[in-house]
Design a protein around this motif. Structure first.
Motif, PDB file in Angstrom:
ATOM      1  N   GLY A   4       0.812  -1.213   0.000  1.00 33.84           N
ATOM      2  CA  GLY A   4       0.000   0.000   0.000  1.00 33.84           C
ATOM      3  C   GLY A   4       0.841   1.256   0.000  1.00 33.84           C
ATOM      4  O   GLY A   4       0.510   2.230  -0.686  1.00 33.84           O
ATOM      5  N   HIS A   5       1.929   1.256   0.749  1.00 36.60           N
ATOM      6  CA  HIS A   5       2.820   2.419   0.771  1.00 36.60           C
ATOM      7  C   HIS A   5       3.415   2.674  -0.611  1.00 36.60           C
ATOM      8  O   HIS A   5       3.545   3.825  -1.043  1.00 36.60           O
ATOM      9  CB  HIS A   5       3.944   2.208   1.784  1.00 36.60           C
ATOM     10  N   PHE A   6       3.794   1.613  -1.301  1.00 37.57           N
ATOM     11  CA  PHE A   6       4.370   1.729  -2.637  1.00 37.57           C
ATOM     12  C   PHE A   6       3.378   2.402  -3.590  1.00 37.57           C
ATOM     13  O   PHE A   6       3.722   3.350  -4.316  1.00 37.57           O
ATOM     14  CB  PHE A   6       4.764   0.341  -3.145  1.00 37.57           C
ATOM     15  N   ILE A   7       2.119   1.945  -3.579  1.00 38.87           N
ATOM     16  CA  ILE A   7       1.099   2.509  -4.463  1.00 38.87           C
ATOM     17  C   ILE A   7       0.806   3.955  -4.081  1.00 38.87           C
ATOM     18  O   ILE A   7       0.653   4.827  -4.952  1.00 38.87           O
ATOM     19  CB  ILE A   7      -0.197   1.666  -4.401  1.00 38.87           C
ATOM     20  N   GLU A   8       0.743   4.246  -2.772  1.00 39.79           N
ATOM     21  CA  GLU A   8       0.498   5.621  -2.324  1.00 39.79           C
ATOM     22  C   GLU A   8       1.592   6.560  -2.830  1.00 39.79           C
ATOM     23  O   GLU A   8       1.306   7.687  -3.268  1.00 39.79           O
ATOM     24  CB  GLU A   8       0.449   5.666  -0.801  1.00 39.79           C
ATOM     25  N   ARG A   9       2.843   6.114  -2.770  1.00 40.59           N
ATOM     26  CA  ARG A   9       3.944   6.952  -3.226  1.00 40.59           C
ATOM     27  C   ARG A   9       3.888   7.165  -4.734  1.00 40.59           C
ATOM     28  O   ARG A   9       4.165   8.273  -5.231  1.00 40.59           O
ATOM     29  CB  ARG A   9       5.272   6.326  -2.807  1.00 40.59           C
ATOM     30  N   LEU A  10       3.521   6.128  -5.460  1.00 37.95           N
ATOM     31  CA  LEU A  10       3.349   6.278  -6.909  1.00 37.95           C
ATOM     32  C   LEU A  10       2.256   7.294  -7.212  1.00 37.95           C
ATOM     33  O   LEU A  10       2.421   8.158  -8.098  1.00 37.95           O
ATOM     34  CB  LEU A  10       2.993   4.935  -7.544  1.00 37.95           C
ATOM     35  N   GLU A  11       1.148   7.204  -6.505  1.00 37.54           N
ATOM     36  CA  GLU A  11       0.027   8.111  -6.756  1.00 37.54           C
ATOM     37  C   GLU A  11       0.395   9.543  -6.428  1.00 37.54           C
ATOM     38  O   GLU A  11      -0.011  10.480  -7.129  1.00 37.54           O
ATOM     39  CB  GLU A  11      -1.188   7.657  -5.940  1.00 37.54           C
ATOM     40  N   GLN A  12       1.185   9.722  -5.374  1.00 36.95           N
ATOM     41  CA  GLN A  12       1.590  11.075  -5.007  1.00 36.95           C
ATOM     42  C   GLN A  12       2.510  11.675  -6.068  1.00 36.95           C
ATOM     43  O   GLN A  12       2.398  12.859  -6.412  1.00 36.95           O
ATOM     44  CB  GLN A  12       2.290  11.074  -3.651  1.00 36.95           C
ATOM     45  N   ILE A  13       3.397  10.857  -6.607  1.00 35.21           N
ATOM     46  CA  ILE A  13       4.257  11.327  -7.699  1.00 35.21           C
ATOM     47  C   ILE A  13       3.420  11.649  -8.924  1.00 35.21           C
ATOM     48  O   ILE A  13       3.620  12.676  -9.595  1.00 35.21           O
ATOM     49  CB  ILE A  13       5.318  10.268  -8.035  1.00 35.21           C
ATOM     50  N   ALA A  14       2.438  10.794  -9.230  1.00 34.29           N
ATOM     51  CA  ALA A  14       1.598  10.990 -10.412  1.00 34.29           C
ATOM     52  C   ALA A  14       0.815  12.297 -10.333  1.00 34.29           C
ATOM     53  O   ALA A  14       0.560  12.948 -11.356  1.00 34.29           O
ATOM     54  CB  ALA A  14       0.636   9.811 -10.570  1.00 34.29           C
ATOM     55  N   ARG A  15       0.430  12.710  -9.118  1.00 40.70           N
ATOM     56  CA  ARG A  15      -0.346  13.952  -8.950  1.00 40.70           C
ATOM     57  C   ARG A  15       0.524  15.199  -8.977  1.00 40.70           C
ATOM     58  O   ARG A  15       0.014  16.318  -9.105  1.00 40.70           O
ATOM     59  CB  ARG A  15      -1.114  13.908  -7.625  1.00 40.70           C
ATOM     60  N   SER A  16       1.833  15.041  -8.856  1.00 39.74           N
ATOM     61  CA  SER A  16       2.715  16.201  -8.758  1.00 39.74           C
ATOM     62  C   SER A  16       3.014  16.800 -10.125  1.00 39.74           C
ATOM     63  O   SER A  16       2.880  16.138 -11.158  1.00 39.74           O
ATOM     64  CB  SER A  16       4.032  15.807  -8.086  1.00 39.74           C
ATOM     65  N   ALA A  17       3.445  18.040 -10.097  1.00 37.02           N
ATOM     66  CA  ALA A  17       3.800  18.726 -11.344  1.00 37.02           C
ATOM     67  C   ALA A  17       5.063  18.153 -11.961  1.00 37.02           C
ATOM     68  O   ALA A  17       5.324  18.353 -13.154  1.00 37.02           O
ATOM     69  CB  ALA A  17       3.984  20.221 -11.074  1.00 37.02           C
ATOM     70  N   ASN A  18       5.868  17.459 -11.150  1.00 35.34           N
ATOM     71  CA  ASN A  18       7.136  16.915 -11.644  1.00 35.34           C
ATOM     72  C   ASN A  18       7.059  15.438 -12.026  1.00 35.34           C
ATOM     73  O   ASN A  18       8.079  14.787 -12.170  1.00 35.34           O
ATOM     74  CB  ASN A  18       8.233  17.083 -10.581  1.00 35.34           C
ATOM     75  N   ALA A  19       5.861  14.916 -12.178  1.00 43.53           N
ATOM     76  CA  ALA A  19       5.711  13.487 -12.481  1.00 43.53           C
ATOM     77  C   ALA A  19       6.451  13.102 -13.763  1.00 43.53           C
ATOM     78  O   ALA A  19       7.021  12.011 -13.870  1.00 43.53           O
ATOM     79  CB  ALA A  19       4.241  13.127 -12.607  1.00 43.53           C
ATOM     80  N   SER A  20       6.469  14.011 -14.738  1.00 40.07           N
ATOM     81  CA  SER A  20       7.110  13.698 -16.013  1.00 40.07           C
ATOM     82  C   SER A  20       8.625  13.567 -15.903  1.00 40.07           C
ATOM     83  O   SER A  20       9.272  13.035 -16.800  1.00 40.07           O
ATOM     84  CB  SER A  20       6.764  14.763 -17.059  1.00 40.07           C
TER      85      SER A  20
END
Length: 532
Positions: A4-20
């Motif tokens: 769950g922590h792994f997925i949460e961290r992925l989702e937080q990166i995906a929502r950020s402006a620097n995801a790309s």
């Protein structure tokens, strides 16, 4: 591990402006290749002056042996640029090598009968050049030269700078950024150790060795099978380079270097560098006027510790690596568990780099509890089992106190990597990371697709020795590079670097004012307490 922590961290990166920027981490390669003659013998000639100075050239140097080339790329955000630079170095090198010399395509060496056939690298008359030579002489006394002639490929990686604030927020960490970065890199390192057996399975390419190599290391182990004349193998081996006939020795097998945090790592490594070892004391340090080793400690210097991954910081001139780490923290990690792929002219391809980048991010984003001594022993047992028997369908590894089939665990990791690879590809025109992952998933499904299986199959089908296979592949790769020599601006660039490096070596030699004994005393006077 908490998925769950792994997925949460992925989702937080995906929502950020620097995801790309997730795929914009810096990548670099260090590739070792043994110079051999066209009849398959280890080269006895000096490192070609036309390549520049092995002491000061930023991209072309030597490792243990005068014949062991080391080719280094600068850090690049784009993997294709990293590979293109490595390709350019290869073309320049093959333009400058003697016509009867080529680079060996395999990690495990051939072309010698005795340890003394392997020339130790020399770096000129400067104090630092002499220190590098004496260090290698110490390795010869301690472990023999054959082990040091093994070649490998190191993958250097650092996270995109723009992601650090995002990760620090996701971790809810309020410490200074440098402390957070170092601890996060050590989290990556611990997980890479836990899951590093997967790299041996997927990319191991040293399932067979020349008889002469085993003879130099001692007797042929009883479990080895004679595959063809002068060739021995383990039927299910993936990477004998990473087994107990490769980069292993009894002294270091009992050495515990903590990777739980920067302080413990530096302290335990400094202890090994500063603690005398009776068997090495028996060798002697300076006998008459000749140095046999830099000192008689468990490790002469930090680089003698043969780990599969290292935390790295760029050291200033004359600065010990541990001191550089303690003063400025971890800058990048160096993955050292990779064999040369003899089916690729560069020893690696683009898909492997993409997978390695995704795998390191997977290790970084997963929970990574501290490593105990007991778990460290389990990790080493898993690595050794995979190196020796990785393709055995019956092989089980140890995970959290239970046993699990290698294939089942590998499938679980690759499945967990899928959303990460999707996120990496989200802002790209192609699905490069998902494609790379799918290629490795096919190898997990079918072990016959792995490089180690292909090599053994080819040896059996052609009824040829490992030495003949290695020479044939090396000759093909040399022709590939020589048929398209470097030209234009890139050629001028490497010619300039070669001349400049020679001038720099002469300058270093001319500026030495200290005798060698005093130089060593000054260098080793640096201690773990030196942080200013």
């Amino acid at each position: 591990m908490n998925a769950g922590h792994f997925i949460e961290r992925l989702e937080q990166i995906a929502r950020s402006a620097n995801a790309s920027s997730l795929s914009r981490g810096l990548k670099g390669l260090e590739k070792e290749s043994l110079r051999i003659t066209t009849d398959g013998r280890i080269a006895q000639s000096p490192h070609p002056k036309s390549l520049g100075s092995a002491l000061t050239h930023p991209h072309i140097t030597t490792d243990y042996s005068e014949a062991l080339l080391e080719l280094i790329t600068p850090p690049e955000a784009e993997s294709r640029s990293t590979l293109d630079f490595l390709d350019a170095i290869h073309r320049f090198v093959h333009q400058r090598l003697a016509s009867n010399e080529i680079a060996l395509a395999t990690s495990m060496p051939c072309g010698f009968e005795h340890d003394d056939d392997i020339p130790i690298a020399r770096y000129g008359t400067s104090n630092i050049g002499r220190m590098k030579y004496v260090y290698r002489m110490g390795l010869a006394y301690r472990y023999g030269r054959a082990m040091q002639a093994i070649a490998g490929l190191h993958f250097n990686y650092s996270l995109p700078e723009g992601l650090w604030p995002i990760l620090q927020e996701a971790w809810e960490d309020t410490r200074p950024l440098r402390s957070f970065q170092s601890d996060t890199y050590f989290s990556l390192i611990r997980n890479l150790q836990r899951y590093g057996w997967l790299l041996l399975y997927l990319f191991g390419a040293s399932p067979a060795v020349c008889k002469a190599f085993l003879a130099c290391r001692g007797e042929v182990p009883p479990e080895f099978v004679e595959l063809s004349p002068n060739t021995y193998c383990l039927p299910y081996a993936t990477s004998l380079r990473m087994s107990d006939i490769g980069y292993k020795n009894q002294t270091q097998s009992n050495l515990y270097i903590s990777c739980n945090n920067l302080e413990e790592y530096v302290a335990s490594l400094c202890h090994a560098v500063e603690t005398p070892h009776p068997p090495y004391q028996a060798i002697g340090v300076k006998v008459g006027n000749e140095y046999r080793q830099l000192n008689a400690n468990i490790l002469q210097i930090e680089n003698e510790y043969y780990s599969s991954v290292r935390p790295k910081q760029i050291a200033e001139r004359g600065e010990k690596p541990t001191i550089a780490l303690k003063r400025r923290g971890v800058r990048y990690v160096e993955v050292r568990a990779l064999d040369l792929n003899p089916y690729e002219p560069l020893g690696i391809d683009l898909e492997q780099i993409h997978f390695l980048e995704a795998f390191l991010l997977y290790c970084l984003l997963q929970d990574s509890p501290p490593l105990s001594r007991e778990e460290n022993q389990t990790i080493q047992a898993n690595l050794l089992a995979t190196a020796q028997r990785g393709r055995d369908p019956a092989l089980t590894l140890s995970r959290n106190g239970d046993t699990i089939a290698l294939r089942q665990w590998a499938e679980s990791i690759s499945k967990e990597m899928e959303p990460l690879c999707q996120l990496l590809d989200a802002s790209l025109p192609t699905n490069r990371y998902q494609t790379a992952l799918a290629q490795q998933q096919a190898r997990i499904e079918d072990a016959n697709l792995t490089p180690s299986a292909r090599i053994l199959s080819e040896l059996r089908a052609n009824e040829e020795s490992f030495a003949a296979f290695a020479l044939r592949r090396s000759t093909q790769h040399a022709a590939h590079f020589r048929d398209s020599p470097l030209q234009g601006e890139r050629l001028l660039q490497f010619e300039h670097l070669s001349r400049q490096s020679m001038q720099e070596q002469y300058r270093v030699e001319a500026e030495d004012r200290m005798n060698f004994d005093d130089f060593l005393e000054h260098y080793f006077s640096q201690t773990c307490q030196d942080t200013t």
